[in-house]
Design an enzyme around this catalytic site. Structure first.
Site, mmCIF file in Angstrom:
data_model
loop_
_atom_site.group_PDB
_atom_site.id
_atom_site.type_symbol
_atom_site.label_atom_id
_atom_site.label_comp_id
_atom_site.label_asym_id
_atom_site.label_seq_id
_atom_site.Cartn_x
_atom_site.Cartn_y
_atom_site.Cartn_z
ATOM 1 N N SER A 135 0.846 -1.199 0.000
ATOM 2 C CA SER A 135 0.000 0.000 0.000
ATOM 3 C C SER A 135 0.875 1.240 0.000
ATOM 4 C CB SER A 135 -0.905 0.012 1.252
ATOM 5 O OG SER A 135 -1.560 1.257 1.401
ATOM 6 N N TYR B 224 -2.372 -0.371 10.602
ATOM 7 C CA TYR B 224 -2.371 -0.706 9.176
ATOM 8 C C TYR B 224 -1.070 -0.262 8.512
ATOM 9 C CZ TYR B 224 -3.911 -0.680 4.279
ATOM 10 O OH TYR B 224 -4.013 -0.882 2.928
#
Length: 700
Positions: A577, A590
């Site tokens: 990501s 995250y």
């Protein structure tokens, strides 16, 4: 004669047939015959009909031979799979024929007989149908009839079994001369209903599509029933009886999971191959039998069998497959070297002055006593079909040897079929393979938006894919839909919890049993969460770490182990990501886990480089459409964090990017395919951002 059989053949549907025209009836008959492997094997056999049609030039009625074209399969073909040829021109070819030594030149005349500019190439079997004087002709390869055709006393037994109603011809390879032999034999025996071709198969005929079909299945059923009764009367023991028992299923699985990657790697030195495992009862009966070695050494009989399977298989004894590590690899290599040398010697003994060059000398069929049969080919469908063909050969050997003496084709005859210039021409006409043919990808999170897009991209390029996902319902619906679109052979699904070591290991075992190993890993399973640091619970932190860090480690480690065992390299792609490069507020768990993924990929790249195993990263950002993680709390949390509505999220992220463009699952799939394919063969340890441009996330 009796037409009863233990299991009925597909029934002719009169109501459906009444809706079809003449060519439709031929197609219906063909598909019906090809739907039952007892009647003919995949791609084997031919069907034909002589139909009266208007000549497009003269407008006059003319008789046209419709016959299955080259390379087709009667079970799955459509109308465009038939060649169409003028019968008067086919008959005229007989005047041009210069004799058996020149029969191959007749193939070049077949295009001159084409009716209505049909582009479907005519098969070498066209004369066999043209010169039999019947409106409808079937040429099938039923196991029961081939068993009779492969017996030492085939001619006498054919006369006995069919009471003179079915004729017999000695072995002759397909072609113009065999067509004339059929013509002459039928003219001399006008009342017979069919012909057995020694070592080959069966010809049958009829005045209508239905009577032809019924005659074909009737002859096959009679052969089946006679063989069955004779076996009972003789108290026949298959393959000489049992030499050993099958291993327990769990032990079989563990052995195959250890052996197949090594075997696949060794066989793939000349190009990637896939494996297919077959452990059905008849296979197990054969590999566990006393006569396994002598029967396997004799080779197969029907030309369709050995064209798919090579003339004989390789047997791997327990003394080899019980080894581990370097000893296993060395023993398997020794076996393959010996097989290749034997095959090369066969080529040298039998080659002609104009024979094509020696082809891949690796075995196609490998038999493991106690475990089963493994077939190896350039793609999964071909490997599966090769196994089916050898299963036909097993059936033939069982019945032929139980009642008489099984005989394979003479070695020179087999070679002349395998290395026939016409067969070589057919191989050369095959389209170039797609880039991922022969390769296997494991995609975690395969039922989600990004995962599914990646899977579709790989399937479009000819790869096979094992989809791993924890969502059982989504996984099965995705697999079923992809199998319908791309074929049942190329896609498998395994329920997998990437946080469970046992679940991950079991998924790789299943993938290995299905395909033989793994070449590509796409680590994509994901979640997303948001919370201020002070509100981030240990449970939330651990959930991110377990799935996004530990999960990626576990699936990567098992892929690495398999790739190392295969010793043919590999590619890993980590779907991380933008947040692995630059932190976002209220997403510490995250972001930290995504950063760990990137560093983990670099570790795999470092240790994998000496083994030819590459590892790279794709960093998406804001892939909203089709993504599972945007359907729950993450969407609400991101909208709240940015003080916008959920409906505004896509536009918000698009306008935030430098390129002002939305990012879709297909965009991630494209970058993933690039890194997984040979296009990026010299790239490892790299990152591709697919985020429409984010200055803070630039790799540095």
């Amino acid at each position: 004669m009796s037409n009863t059989t233990i299991a009925p053949f597909p029934t002719w549907n009169d109501a459906h047939a009444a809706t079809l025209d003449a060519s439709g009836l031929l197609l219906y008959r063909s598909n019906l015959l090809g739907s039952d492997l007892r009647i003919t094997n995949y791609g084997g056999g031919n069907t034909s009909a002589k139909l009266v049609q208007k000549d497009p030039l003269s407008g006059q009625d003319t008789t046209v031979l419709w016959v299955k074209g080259s390379g087709g399969d009667v079970g799955s073909m459509k109308l465009d799979g038939f060649s169409t040829l003028y019968m008067d021109k086919l008959n005229a070819l007989q005047k041009l024929y210069r004799g058996p030594q020149f029969e191959d030149e007749m193939v070049a005349y077949l295009p001159h007989c084409t009716f209505n500019l049909n582009p479907r190439a005519a098969s070498i079997d066209t004369p066999l149908h043209a010169y039999l004087p019947f409106a409808h002709v079937d040429h099938m390869h039923p196991d029961a009839v081939i068993a009779i055709a492969a017996m030492a006393n085939s001619e006498a037994l054919t006369a006995k079994i069919f009471e003179g109603t079915v004729g017999w011809l000695p072995w002759r390879k397909p072609g113009f001369e065999l067509g004339l032999m059929l013509q002459r034999y039928q003219a001399a025996h006008p009342d017979q209903r069919g012909l057995v071709l020694a070592g080959h198969g069966l010809f049958t005929w009829g005045d209508t599509a239905k009577t032809c079909y019924e005659n074909t299945v009737g002859v096959i059923a009679h052969a089946q029933n006679w063989l069955g009764r004779e076996r009972v009367a003789r108290n026949a023991v298959s393959f000489g009886g049992v030499a050993q028992e099958s291993l327990p299923t769990a032990e079989q699985d563990a052995t195959l999971a250890r052996v197949l990657p090594v075997l696949r790697g060794l066989a793939s030195k000349s190009g990637h191959k896939l494996l297919h495992v077959d452990r059905q009862p008849t296979v197990m009966e054969f590999v566990n039998s006393r006569d396994l070695a002598p029967l396997a050494a004799m080779g197969t009989s029907c030309p369709d069998h050995f064209l798919r399977t090579k003339i004989r298989p390789l047997i791997l004894e327990a003394a080899v497959y019980n080894l581990e590590g370097a000893a296993l690899a060395a023993a398997l290599e020794e076996k393959l070297v010996a097989y290749r040398a034997d095959y090369a010697a066969y080529y040298e003994r039998c080659k002609r002055a104009d024979s094509p060059a020696l082809r891949d000398a690796n075995p196609v069929i490998i038999l493991l006593p106690g475990i089963g049969m493994v077939s190896i080919a350039k793609d999964k469908a071909t490997a599966r079909i090769a196994g089916e063909f050898y299963m036909n050969a097993i059936n033939v050997m069982r019945d032929a040897n139980a009642i008489d003496t099984y005989v394979g084709l003479p070695e020179q005859e087999a070679f002349d079929i395998e290395y026939w210039l016409l067969e070589e021409a057919k191989l050369q006409r095959m389209p170039k393979a797609k880039p991922l043919v022969g390769k296997v990808a494991v995609v975690t999170g395969g039922a989600g938006g990004i995962g599914r897009a990646i899977v579709e991209r790989f399937l479009n390029e000819g790869g096979c894919v094992a989809l791993l996902d924890i969502d059982v319902e989504a996984l099965e619906s995705t697999r079923a839909e992809l199998a319908k679109r791309f074929g049942k052979d190329v896609v498998r699904s395994m329920v997998c919890d990437v946080t469970s070591e046992d679940s991950v290991i079991n998924a790789y075992v299943q993938a290995t049993l299905e395909f033989g190993g793994v070449d590509i890993l796409v680590s994509n399973a994901g979640i997303a969460s948001a919370a201020p640091i002070e509100d981030t619970s240990l449970a939330l932190w651990m959930r991110n770490q377990n799935i996004l860090a530990t999960g990626y480690f576990l699936v990567g480690r098992e892929a690495f182990r398999l790739m190392k065992a295969q010793a043919i390299g590999g590619a890993m792609v980590y779907i991380a990501s933008k947040n692995g490069m630059v932190a976002s507020a209220q997403a510490s768990a995250y972001c930290a886990a995504k950063a760990a993924e990137i560093q983990l990929s670099r570790s795999f790249a470092l240790e994998g480089a000496p083994l030819g195993i590459r590892s790279n990263v794709v960093n998406p950002d804001a892939v909203i459409r089709g993504s599972k993680i945007w359907t729950g709390a993450w969407s609400q949390e991101r909208a709240a964090a940015n003080k916008i509505s959920e409906e505004e999220l896509e536009a918000f992220y698009r306008d935030r990017s430098m390129l002002k463009r939305s990012v879709f699952p297909e965009d991630i799939a494209e970058a993933t395919y690039f890194l997984a394919s040979d296009l990026a063969a010299k790239s490892t340890g790299n990152i591709i951002n697919v985020d429409a441009g984010n200055l803070a996330a630039f790799p540095r």
